[in-house]
Design an enzyme around this catalytic site. Structure first.
Site, PDB file in Angstrom:
ATOM      1  N   ASP A  19      14.582   4.378 -14.191  1.00 13.70           N
ATOM      2  CA  ASP A  19      13.881   5.531 -13.631  1.00 13.70           C
ATOM      3  C   ASP A  19      14.724   6.789 -13.817  1.00 13.70           C
ATOM      4  OD1 ASP A  19      11.939   3.781 -12.822  1.00 13.70           O
ATOM      5  OD2 ASP A  19      12.490   3.800 -10.702  1.00 13.70           O
ATOM      6  N   ASN A 188      -2.751  -1.125  -2.979  1.00  8.72           N
ATOM      7  CA  ASN A 188      -2.764  -0.070  -1.972  1.00  8.72           C
ATOM      8  C   ASN A 188      -4.207   0.394  -1.797  1.00  8.72           C
ATOM      9  OD1 ASN A 188      -3.344   1.893  -3.972  1.00  8.72           O
ATOM     10  ND2 ASN A 188      -1.182   2.420  -4.230  1.00  8.72           N
ATOM     11  N   LEU A 219      -1.799   0.715   3.470  1.00 10.26           N
ATOM     12  CA  LEU A 219      -2.497   1.938   3.866  1.00 10.26           C
ATOM     13  C   LEU A 219      -1.551   3.101   4.129  1.00 10.26           C
ATOM     14  CD1 LEU A 219      -4.880   0.180   6.427  1.00 10.26           C
ATOM     15  CD2 LEU A 219      -5.384   0.713   4.029  1.00 10.26           C
ATOM     16  N   ALA A 221       0.937   5.429   5.810  1.00 10.86           N
ATOM     17  CA  ALA A 221       1.336   5.655   7.198  1.00 10.86           C
ATOM     18  C   ALA A 221       0.435   4.929   8.197  1.00 10.86           C
ATOM     19  CB  ALA A 221       1.343   7.141   7.505  1.00 10.86           C
ATOM     20  N   ALA A 249       8.186   2.216  -2.086  1.00  6.56           N
ATOM     21  CA  ALA A 249       7.732   1.691  -0.798  1.00  6.56           C
ATOM     22  C   ALA A 249       6.845   0.455  -0.961  1.00  6.56           C
ATOM     23  CB  ALA A 249       6.991   2.773  -0.027  1.00  6.56           C
ATOM     24  N   GLY A 250       5.886   0.529  -1.872  1.00  8.46           N
ATOM     25  CA  GLY A 250       4.975  -0.590  -2.059  1.00  8.46           C
ATOM     26  C   GLY A 250       5.673  -1.830  -2.590  1.00  8.46           C
TER      27      GLY A 250
END
Length: 328
Positions: A19, A188, A219, A221, A249-250
């Site tokens: 990244d 998501n 979902l 937050a 995060a996912g």
């Protein structure tokens, strides 16, 4: 969460990227140049991210995929090894490694351009890969390698009775065969809407249950939604934190979820534990660099119960959008 002795064995088949992350106050619009505040190179890729997240969360993880015959490939292999991931299944392909160009703004939002590089060569399994999958309790899949490679992994998992956990990202039409081989789908809310044409997560999950036996829709937050055939859906709230970078995060959630599930936790409990892992990751910069270790997740999970967990009620009148047609 108090796990039983032993580490769940997991295999991850997917992408490994470097990244290239630029931090800016506000992401540039088309034709606009902005001044950034920092730049970092961080090992990433959805496959490698999930592998690192699961290993740090306590899993025994084998990575299957490819890096290029370049300096980035060597660095990526070392980074995975240092994270505790077994890399015998990480082949070296001629040419460049995959990269992702990521722009992160001051609100923690991001935009990403992925150049597959060596990941594009993973169109099937190599020698030893099926044995690595057969030795695992679950196989984690994403969609940053060719679908032919994803399908090869899912077929091998089914032959050996290994649970298949699929993250349908980047969102694209999914072959019916891949869905038939999937045990747990983890989109998501945007990916769930793209797959079903339903903006309401409750309705999207219900439609996805006609294709796969279990679904967890993340979902943001608002937490995550679990749906399984034959039972009412359950929503598990997220821990409320100030995010500085949501890039991984996912993947952090999925890696931790796979570990907790592999240790025999009921899905709502596993989701709450994975939510703690994700909450820690978004407070740090980078992809794999942001992922928490087991002790950190346990400490946050013990810091207090989440409130509001229970059946998710929906109006049944969510809006529809055009859904992705199943692949051939």
């Amino acid at each position: 969460m108090t796990p039983p002795p032993g580490s769940p064995a997991l295999a991850v088949l997917g992408s490994t990227n470097m990244d290239l992350v630029a931090y800016v106050p506000t992401a540039p619009r088309r034709g606009e140049t902005v001044t950034g505040s920092a730049f970092r190179t961080v090992p990433g890729g959805k496959g490698a991210n999930q592998a690192v997240a699961a290993a740090r969360a306590g899993g025994a993880v084998s990575m299957i995929g490819a890096v290029g015959a370049d300096d980035l490939g060597a660095r990526l292999r070392v980074a995975l090894t240092e994270a505790g991931v077994h890399t015998d299944g990480l082949r070296t392909a001629p040419g460049a490694s995959g990269i992702a160009h990521i722009v992160v703004d001051d609100e923690g939002g991001n935009s990403i351009i992925v150049v597959p590089g060596a990941n594009g060569t993973v169109t099937g399994l190599a020698d030893g890969d099926e044995d690595r999958i057969a030795a695992a309790g679950a196989l984690l899949l994403q969609l940053e390698i060719p679908l032919a490679g994803v399908l090869a992994g899912a077929r091998a998992a089914r032959r050996h009775g290994v649970r298949v956990i699929l993250t349908p990202a980047p969102a694209q039409p999914l072959p019916p065969e891949l869905l038939s081989l999937t045990d747990l789908l983890v989109p998501n809310e945007h990916e769930a809407a793209a797959l079903t044409g339903r903006d309401d997560p409750h309705e999207a999950a219900a439609e996805l249950l006609t294709l796969v036996p279990e679904v967890v829709v993340t979902l943001g937050a608002a937490g995550s939604l679990y749906a399984v055939r034959g039972a009412p859906p359950v929503v598990v709230p997220a821990r409320q934190v100030r995010a500085s970078d949501t890039t991984a995060a996912g993947d952090t959630f999925v890696g931790a979820l796979a570990v907790a599930s592999g240790e025999g936790c009921a899905m709502p409990e596993a989701m709450a534990w994975a939510s703690a892992a994700s909450a820690l990751s978004v407070q740090r910069e980078g992809a794999s660099a942001s992922m928490p270790y087991r002790a950190e997740i346990d400490a946050l999970a013990r810091s207090g119960p989440l409130t509001g967990s229970g059946p998710l009620t929906g109006s049944g009148h969510g809006s529809r959008r055009k859904k992705l047609n199943p692949g051939s």
